[in-house]
Design a protein around this motif. Structure first.
Motif, PDB file in Angstrom:
ATOM      1  N   ALA A  57      63.640  18.684   1.146  1.00  0.00           N
ATOM      2  CA  ALA A  57      63.293  18.163   2.472  1.00  0.00           C
ATOM      3  C   ALA A  57      62.544  19.229   3.259  1.00  0.00           C
ATOM      4  CB  ALA A  57      64.563  17.740   3.208  1.00  0.00           C
ATOM      5  N   ALA A  58      61.233  19.078   3.390  1.00  0.00           N
ATOM      6  CA  ALA A  58      60.413  20.017   4.139  1.00  0.00           C
ATOM      7  C   ALA A  58      60.286  19.557   5.590  1.00  0.00           C
ATOM      8  CB  ALA A  58      59.041  20.136   3.489  1.00  0.00           C
ATOM      9  N   TYR A  59      59.673  20.381   6.411  1.00  0.00           N
ATOM     10  CA  TYR A  59      59.521  20.102   7.835  1.00  0.00           C
ATOM     11  C   TYR A  59      58.697  18.831   8.056  1.00  0.00           C
ATOM     12  CZ  TYR A  59      57.992  20.866  12.684  1.00  0.00           C
ATOM     13  OH  TYR A  59      57.726  20.726  14.027  1.00  0.00           O
ATOM     14  N   ASP A  60      59.280  17.875   8.751  1.00  0.00           N
ATOM     15  CA  ASP A  60      58.602  16.612   9.042  1.00  0.00           C
ATOM     16  C   ASP A  60      59.210  16.024  10.320  1.00  0.00           C
ATOM     17  OD1 ASP A  60      57.459  14.104   9.146  1.00  0.00           O
ATOM     18  OD2 ASP A  60      57.701  13.697   6.997  1.00  0.00           O
ATOM     19  N   PRO A  61      58.742  16.494  11.498  1.00  0.00           N
ATOM     20  CA  PRO A  61      59.359  16.051  12.752  1.00  0.00           C
ATOM     21  C   PRO A  61      59.212  14.555  13.009  1.00  0.00           C
ATOM     22  CG  PRO A  61      57.347  17.302  13.160  1.00  0.00           C
ATOM     23  CD  PRO A  61      57.655  17.463  11.711  1.00  0.00           C
ATOM     24  N   GLU A  62      58.120  13.949  12.544  1.00  0.00           N
ATOM     25  CA  GLU A  62      57.960  12.507  12.756  1.00  0.00           C
ATOM     26  C   GLU A  62      59.013  11.724  11.983  1.00  0.00           C
ATOM     27  OE1 GLU A  62      56.111  11.010  14.981  1.00  0.00           O
ATOM     28  OE2 GLU A  62      55.619  13.054  15.612  1.00  0.00           O
ATOM     29  N   GLN A  63      59.267  12.127  10.731  1.00  0.00           N
ATOM     30  CA  GLN A  63      60.308  11.479   9.954  1.00  0.00           C
ATOM     31  C   GLN A  63      61.679  11.724  10.565  1.00  0.00           C
ATOM     32  OE1 GLN A  63      60.076   9.314   7.663  1.00  0.00           O
ATOM     33  NE2 GLN A  63      62.206   9.214   6.957  1.00  0.00           N
ATOM     34  N   ALA A  64      61.883  12.915  11.147  1.00  0.00           N
ATOM     35  CA  ALA A  64      63.149  13.216  11.817  1.00  0.00           C
ATOM     36  C   ALA A  64      63.359  12.263  13.001  1.00  0.00           C
ATOM     37  CB  ALA A  64      63.153  14.666  12.301  1.00  0.00           C
ATOM     38  N   ARG A  65      62.328  12.054  13.790  1.00  0.00           N
ATOM     39  CA  ARG A  65      62.438  11.134  14.934  1.00  0.00           C
ATOM     40  C   ARG A  65      62.743   9.716  14.464  1.00  0.00           C
ATOM     41  NH1 ARG A  65      57.832  14.374  16.417  1.00  0.00           N
ATOM     42  NH2 ARG A  65      58.364  15.781  18.157  1.00  0.00           N
ATOM     43  N   ALA A  66      62.109   9.314  13.357  1.00  0.00           N
ATOM     44  CA  ALA A  66      62.331   7.956  12.842  1.00  0.00           C
ATOM     45  C   ALA A  66      63.779   7.784  12.382  1.00  0.00           C
ATOM     46  CB  ALA A  66      61.370   7.677  11.696  1.00  0.00           C
ATOM     47  N   LEU A  67      64.329   8.797  11.687  1.00  0.00           N
ATOM     48  CA  LEU A  67      65.715   8.722  11.226  1.00  0.00           C
ATOM     49  C   LEU A  67      66.682   8.656  12.412  1.00  0.00           C
ATOM     50  CD1 LEU A  67      65.939  11.238   8.212  1.00  0.00           C
ATOM     51  CD2 LEU A  67      66.289   8.769   8.150  1.00  0.00           C
ATOM     52  N   LEU A  68      66.408   9.435  13.445  1.00  0.00           N
ATOM     53  CA  LEU A  68      67.279   9.419  14.622  1.00  0.00           C
ATOM     54  C   LEU A  68      67.253   8.055  15.300  1.00  0.00           C
ATOM     55  CD1 LEU A  68      66.409  12.958  16.073  1.00  0.00           C
ATOM     56  CD2 LEU A  68      68.612  12.250  15.110  1.00  0.00           C
ATOM     57  N   ALA A  69      66.087   7.493  15.384  1.00  0.00           N
ATOM     58  CA  ALA A  69      65.976   6.174  16.015  1.00  0.00           C
ATOM     59  C   ALA A  69      66.716   5.118  15.202  1.00  0.00           C
ATOM     60  CB  ALA A  69      64.499   5.808  16.167  1.00  0.00           C
ATOM     61  N   GLU A  70      66.558   5.164  13.868  1.00  0.00           N
ATOM     62  CA  GLU A  70      67.251   4.200  13.003  1.00  0.00           C
ATOM     63  C   GLU A  70      68.768   4.329  13.131  1.00  0.00           C
ATOM     64  OE1 GLU A  70      65.886   4.780   9.047  1.00  0.00           O
ATOM     65  OE2 GLU A  70      63.786   4.373   9.530  1.00  0.00           O
ATOM     66  N   ALA A  71      69.241   5.543  13.396  1.00  0.00           N
ATOM     67  CA  ALA A  71      70.680   5.784  13.521  1.00  0.00           C
ATOM     68  C   ALA A  71      71.198   5.441  14.907  1.00  0.00           C
ATOM     69  CB  ALA A  71      70.994   7.238  13.194  1.00  0.00           C
ATOM     70  N   GLY A  72      70.307   4.945  15.792  1.00  0.00           N
ATOM     71  CA  GLY A  72      70.733   4.516  17.119  1.00  0.00           C
ATOM     72  C   GLY A  72      70.662   5.572  18.189  1.00  0.00           C
ATOM     73  N   TRP A  73      70.062   6.710  17.883  1.00  0.00           N
ATOM     74  CA  TRP A  73      69.931   7.768  18.874  1.00  0.00           C
ATOM     75  C   TRP A  73      68.582   7.620  19.576  1.00  0.00           C
ATOM     76  CZ3 TRP A  73      74.075  10.531  20.067  1.00  0.00           C
ATOM     77  CH2 TRP A  73      75.095  10.682  19.119  1.00  0.00           C
ATOM     78  N   ALA A  74      68.624   7.330  20.885  1.00  0.00           N
ATOM     79  CA  ALA A  74      67.400   7.125  21.667  1.00  0.00           C
ATOM     80  C   ALA A  74      67.552   7.815  23.020  1.00  0.00           C
ATOM     81  CB  ALA A  74      67.140   5.639  21.856  1.00  0.00           C
ATOM     82  N   ASP A  75      66.418   8.170  23.603  1.00  0.00           N
ATOM     83  CA  ASP A  75      66.437   8.802  24.927  1.00  0.00           C
ATOM     84  C   ASP A  75      66.394   7.695  25.970  1.00  0.00           C
ATOM     85  OD1 ASP A  75      66.249  10.376  27.124  1.00  0.00           O
ATOM     86  OD2 ASP A  75      64.298  11.253  26.637  1.00  0.00           O
ATOM     87  N   SER A  76      67.558   7.166  26.298  1.00  0.00           N
ATOM     88  CA  SER A  76      67.630   5.985  27.168  1.00  0.00           C
ATOM     89  C   SER A  76      67.330   6.294  28.627  1.00  0.00           C
ATOM     90  CB  SER A  76      69.011   5.339  27.059  1.00  0.00           C
ATOM     91  OG  SER A  76      70.013   6.250  27.502  1.00  0.00           O
ATOM     92  N   ASP A  77      67.544   7.534  29.058  1.00  0.00           N
ATOM     93  CA  ASP A  77      67.336   7.855  30.472  1.00  0.00           C
ATOM     94  C   ASP A  77      66.139   8.763  30.712  1.00  0.00           C
ATOM     95  OD1 ASP A  77      68.296  10.149  29.379  1.00  0.00           O
ATOM     96  OD2 ASP A  77      70.146  10.219  30.567  1.00  0.00           O
ATOM     97  N   GLY A  78      65.383   9.071  29.646  1.00  0.00           N
ATOM     98  CA  GLY A  78      64.151   9.844  29.809  1.00  0.00           C
ATOM     99  C   GLY A  78      64.359  11.306  30.164  1.00  0.00           C
TER     100      GLY A  78
END
Length: 560
Positions: A352-373
């Motif tokens: 697993a190499a550095y891939d911030p876009e894939q990291a953001r996608a995994l977090l979103a799929e797991a239900g982690w979102a910035d709801s309050d900005g």
């Protein structure tokens, strides 16, 4: 010519011409002779001279079974003692005091044969008694050395076969066993009646009798002076003296070099490389060191019990940027639990190499979102926050803070808690009371054994599976890998383990540090290969020299 006639006198001009001719012939001869000397002779190393090295820290127990606690002790143990085996420049276990060894087909019995004629520096013979005493010493619960040695040796039967042979019988196959036969032997004729608990108080530790390439001449609070051991059967060092001069810190060592007190610097920290490069006539030698730094997740501590989150954090970590920003470039990136130089490492396993876009996608799929900005992700009203604990050294704090900054870029808030070594070990690691910890694996052996770090039986104290990682497939792989002597099969097993650890992400495998030392350019013959500890810089010490002599070129080619 008439009798009594002395002949005609040579004219003045003829006499001058003759003198000039003779002078010219002499001058040509001198020039030719110098050319012949220049062309036909070469400078070669000569015996004599002293190499003085500046080191941080004083020796405490320059004893091979106790030296692991102190770098200067490790240096001295390396120079004063030898073991049955040693690690060569290719990270292979090869004979040292032993002439050979045999292993039974079931990998339970190892029989070592010592070389004949070996002597301790006091003239006593090196025998199987020395090996039996040394290894039985480490079986005692009262042994004051590293606890892992007791764990290994307490189940091994050690017996003398004859004066030059010793037999080890294991209770079960253990493939990395040979790695543990590199420990320096102790002289049974001096220490044989010493109880393990009394070892640290024995005067032997201040006046050691060894079997290595050097012997202790004197030791003071300021320096330790060694000279070549005339009874050693190994290559004879060129150096007449080797001096380790003792200083309280790196600043003091650098100042001593500038004053001309020392010719070398044992270890140059990454953040002092620029300073070292500016020191006059100092050659720098660097090599990867067999250590690894990991960021271990507590897989039983929410929210890091989520595999998707651990994988996302791994993808959000830029190892190359971390090495440049926090380590001044003095490390190599790691993408798995094994060092790339290890025979067990499989480059075919995609990591697993550095891939911030894939990291953001995994977090979103797991239900982690910035709801309050606010820049930090959350789920069910709880912010995604992780605490990283680390040693309170400047370098570890820099590394941890750099990781925290990278995670913030994908919406994960991380805080850093620097701790003393005692606090980290007793209050966090042993009770598993942490979320993420910056961990240094300092004793990587040539034959890697992943069992202590990742097997489920090691998930509680005193085991070292700090991640509390539990995976049945991984357990079976590690059990088989440490028992089979089949290297090809073990490589296949470790490749599968790499895949499991990549997918489950119980840790981020960060980097392998680079070791750098400095030596004045008047010291020649210095080489530095892969090192397991700083003391391995002395692997080539027999070839270091400060004196030279001129010999006929043909003799130099013949090794005279």
């Amino acid at each position: 010519m008439a009798p009594g006639n002395r002949g005609e006198r040579m004219p003045r001009s003829s006499r001058l011409a003759a003198v000039l001719t003779i002078c010219g012939i002499v001058l040509i001869g001198v020039v030719l002779a110098r050319q012949v000397v220049h062309v036909s002779t070469v400078l070669v190393p000569a015996e004599g001279g002293t190499y003085t090295e500046g080191v941080v820290g004083a020796p405490q127990w320059p004893n091979p079974v106790l030296a692991a606690f102190n770098e200067t002790d490790e240096d001295l143990a390396r120079l004063l003692f030898r073991g049955l085996t040693r690690v060569d420049e290719h990270s292979r276990i090869v004979p040292d005091l032993a002439e050979s060894w045999e292993a039974s087909g079931d990998a339970l019995v190892y029989t070592f044969t010592l070389k004949a004629g070996l002597k301790w520096q006091d003239g006593a013979p090196v025998t199987a008694d020395d090996a039996v005493y040394t290894f039985q010493l480490m079986q005692s619960p009262d042994f004051p050395g590293p606890p892992y040695l007791v764990e290994l040796w307490k189940t091994v039967r050690v017996e003398k076969v004859d004066p030059l042979r010793v037999r080890f019988t294991l209770s079960e196959p253990f493939a990395p066993f040979l790695d543990y036969t590199t420990v320096g032997l102790l002289p049974a004729h001096i220490l044989g009646n010493t109880l393990p608990a009394d070892l640290v108080k024995h005067p032997f530790n201040t006046a050691p009798i060894g079997n290595g390439p050097f012997i202790l001449e004197r030791a003071t609070s300021e320096e330790v002076v060694l000279r070549p051991n005339p009874l050693s059967d190994g290559p004879k060092p060129y150096l007449e003296r080797l001096v380790l001069r003792l200083y309280p810190d790196t600043d003091a060592v650098f100042a001593a070099y500038r004053r001309g007190e020392v010719d070398g610097i044992r270890a140059i920290p990454a953040d002092r490389l620029e300073d070292a490069a500016g020191l006059p006539a100092l050659n720098l030698y660097s090599a990867p060191v067999a250590q690894a730094t990991w960021l271990i997740f507590n897989t039983q501590s929410p929210p890091l019990d989520e595999t998707a989150l651990r994988r996302a954090l791994t993808l959000a970590t830029d190892r190359q940027r971390l090495i440049v920003d926090a380590l001044h470039g003095q490390a190599l990136p790691l993408y798995g639990p094994l060092l790339p130089t290890s025979w067990a490492y499989s480059p075919a396993v995609e990591q697993a190499a550095y891939d911030p876009e894939q990291a953001r996608a995994l977090l979103a799929e797991a239900g982690w979102a910035d709801s309050d900005g606010d820049g930090t992700r959350d789920k069910e009203g709880k912010a995604l926050a992780v605490e990283i604990v680390c040693l309170n050294t400047p370098q570890d704090v820099r590394v941890a803070e750099a990781i925290a900054a990278q995670w913030q870029e994908v919406g994960v808030r991380a805080t850093v808690a620097p701790l003393s070594a005692g606090e980290l070990a007793n209050d966090y690691l042993r009770p598993r009371a942490f979320q993420a910890v910056l961990y240094h694996w300092l004793d990587v052996t040539p034959d890697p054994d992943m069992y202590p770090f990742w097997h489920s039986t090691q998930a509680t104290d005193p085991g070292q599976n700090f991640a509390q990682f539990r995976n049945r497939d991984a357990d079976e792989i590690m059990e088989q890998a440490r028992q089979t002597p089949d290297t090809v099969l073990r490589q296949e097993l470790y490749a599968r383990l790499q895949e499991i650890l990549r997918d489950e992400a119980p840790a981020i495998f960060l980097y392998q540090p680079v070791y750098t030392m400095g030596v004045r350019d008047t010291v020649q013959g210095v080489t530095l290969g892969p090192v397991f500890s700083a003391s391995d810089r002395f692997r080539s010490i027999a070839g270091w020299y400060v004196q030279t002599r001129r010999v006929v070129a043909s003799q130099a080619r013949q090794g005279h």
